[in-house]
Design a protein around this motif. Sequence first.
Motif, mmCIF file in Angstrom:
data_model
loop_
_atom_site.group_PDB
_atom_site.id
_atom_site.type_symbol
_atom_site.label_atom_id
_atom_site.label_comp_id
_atom_site.label_asym_id
_atom_site.label_seq_id
_atom_site.Cartn_x
_atom_site.Cartn_y
_atom_site.Cartn_z
ATOM 1 N N PHE A 229 14.084 -42.587 23.495
ATOM 2 C CA PHE A 229 14.296 -41.924 24.703
ATOM 3 C C PHE A 229 16.616 -41.810 25.504
ATOM 4 O O PHE A 229 16.157 -41.011 26.039
ATOM 5 N N ARG B 131 22.849 -37.668 15.782
ATOM 6 C CA ARG B 131 22.274 -36.726 15.548
ATOM 7 C C ARG B 131 22.386 -36.611 13.862
ATOM 8 O O ARG B 131 22.601 -35.433 13.195
ATOM 9 N N GLU C 273 25.138 -32.532 27.047
ATOM 10 C CA GLU C 273 24.710 -31.871 27.201
ATOM 11 C C GLU C 273 25.431 -31.007 28.611
ATOM 12 O O GLU C 273 26.366 -29.945 29.676
ATOM 13 N N TYR D 2 14.113 -34.094 20.747
ATOM 14 C CA TYR D 2 12.765 -34.524 20.561
ATOM 15 C C TYR D 2 12.305 -34.893 20.178
ATOM 16 O O TYR D 2 11.476 -36.077 19.233
ATOM 17 N N SER E 114 18.308 -33.009 26.778
ATOM 18 C CA SER E 114 17.575 -33.766 25.797
ATOM 19 C C SER E 114 16.544 -33.140 24.959
ATOM 20 O O SER E 114 15.645 -34.080 23.890
ATOM 21 N N LEU F 87 17.988 -39.252 23.638
ATOM 22 C CA LEU F 87 16.942 -38.125 24.403
ATOM 23 C C LEU F 87 18.033 -38.193 25.396
ATOM 24 O O LEU F 87 18.212 -36.615 26.044
ATOM 25 N N MET F 88 18.082 -39.028 26.142
ATOM 26 C CA MET F 88 19.099 -39.285 27.236
ATOM 27 C C MET F 88 20.607 -38.681 27.064
ATOM 28 O O MET F 88 21.432 -37.766 27.543
ATOM 29 N N ALA G 104 21.617 -37.230 24.658
ATOM 30 C CA ALA G 104 21.836 -35.274 24.737
ATOM 31 C C ALA G 104 21.747 -34.745 25.803
ATOM 32 O O ALA G 104 22.639 -33.216 25.622
ATOM 33 N N GLY G 105 21.753 -35.154 26.200
ATOM 34 C CA GLY G 105 21.585 -34.561 27.676
ATOM 35 C C GLY G 105 23.239 -34.264 28.987
ATOM 36 O O GLY G 105 23.067 -33.848 29.139
ATOM 37 N N LEU H 76 20.436 -31.351 32.144
ATOM 38 C CA LEU H 76 20.343 -32.432 31.378
ATOM 39 C C LEU H 76 18.809 -32.229 29.996
ATOM 40 O O LEU H 76 18.764 -32.592 29.743
ATOM 41 N N LEU H 77 17.664 -31.915 30.824
ATOM 42 C CA LEU H 77 16.619 -31.699 29.892
ATOM 43 C C LEU H 77 16.745 -30.676 29.023
ATOM 44 O O LEU H 77 15.957 -30.758 27.904
#
Length: 434
Positions: A66, A403, A76, A293, A289, A69-70, A72-73, A285-286
């Motif tokens: 998680f 990544r 962005e 996934y 993210s 994910l955040m 990467a958000g 942000l999403l």
Amino acid sequence: MIFDLPAIIGFLPLLVYIILSFRGKDMLTVVFFCVILGAILTGQTPITFGVALQKALGSFLGLIGFIILMGAGLGEVLSETKVAQNIVHIVVTKTGVKTRKQAMIATMAASVILVGLLGSMAGSNAILAPIIIPIVASFGITPNALGVLLHGAGATGLFLGPFVPPVVTTMGLTGISYGAYLLHVGLPVSILIWISTFIIALKTQKRYENVVSYSKEDIVDTKEFVLTSQVKKATTVFALAMLALILYGIIAKAGAAYALVVMIAVAFVTGWASGLSFTETLKVLLRGSARMYWLFFLFVLYDPFLRFVTESGAFDALAGYLQPLIDAGGEAGFMIISTLVGVFGVSGAAVAQEKVLYDLFLPIVNDLNIPMHLWALVLLVGSQITFFAYPTGDMIGQMGLARSNDLKSMIKNGLLITALTVLLVVIRAITYKF
């Protein structure tokens, strides 16, 4: 010696995982296959397998997934607000970092400092990754090389910071001072890890350059960058917010989960400073993210995969097989074998692993009159090098933060670091009386 075949077979999923990963197979497919194999070998039912997946969602690896994910958000958001472009512009034009090698060294230094201050490799590098990726991408550094850099450099931060758990644990168990710890344990081990990491990162970069690269969204072009007052304001707010939250984390001795608070808070503050609404920032942000996934799903599967290997009894069986060698090896043999038992035969969280190693062998240490600064070296290498010796959550976590999906390069660096640090123990074990 009679081998416990069922326990030894418990290593099979890990062995299959390493072999298939080295052959370049898709990691998500490999882990999915290996977790099923581990479930079969440990006699899981559909119900207990479901429970294992439930635990995985709340596990350390689930947390790291998680965090990725955040991260990467946040990256962005920094790109959308032009803060990432400004940071790269500042690094390229103001800091004196001009070459790829200099960028690699700067990345390692930043990781060591941040991990040493916050005391968490996962949390610290999670904060660092979204900031550093646009910079290394602009220098053409591959995700493969960055994964190696974050893993090796982050570990040395854990071995050098005066208040980080491994250092505090080692000093507390052995009673040596911080100065003695640095001289005999922290610095020698860290220097070897730095050398190995830098060499393998360079080789990895050469191997995958023009083969693997960051996406166009990650690579920041500063040639036509124009610093507006709004971008300057957003960058300043970002820097101040990050600094304040890091300082608070240091004072409060926050763990890896704190990285989530930092990244989410900084994302919204930076978005606000650049003129984005709350909803616009959330969507950005999403959007960032969502690209990661698959890594989150991968990390959720990693937890039961590694848990099933441990539940098989393979690690405990390995430690039992090595015990006769410890009994017959004398001081030097004891130090070497006990280190190997720690690295390969004791599993679990590193600090708990160190305590298990301490309790297991302390009577022998006292009988052989092993100096405490040498015992400290055995404890640190035996408990901390485990996450270099074979794929663990720490190794996979740093690879994910970069990544990258190149486990092969991570294992190459890990095995070289394992060999060098164990060799250090061997040399100190043989020569300490001279």
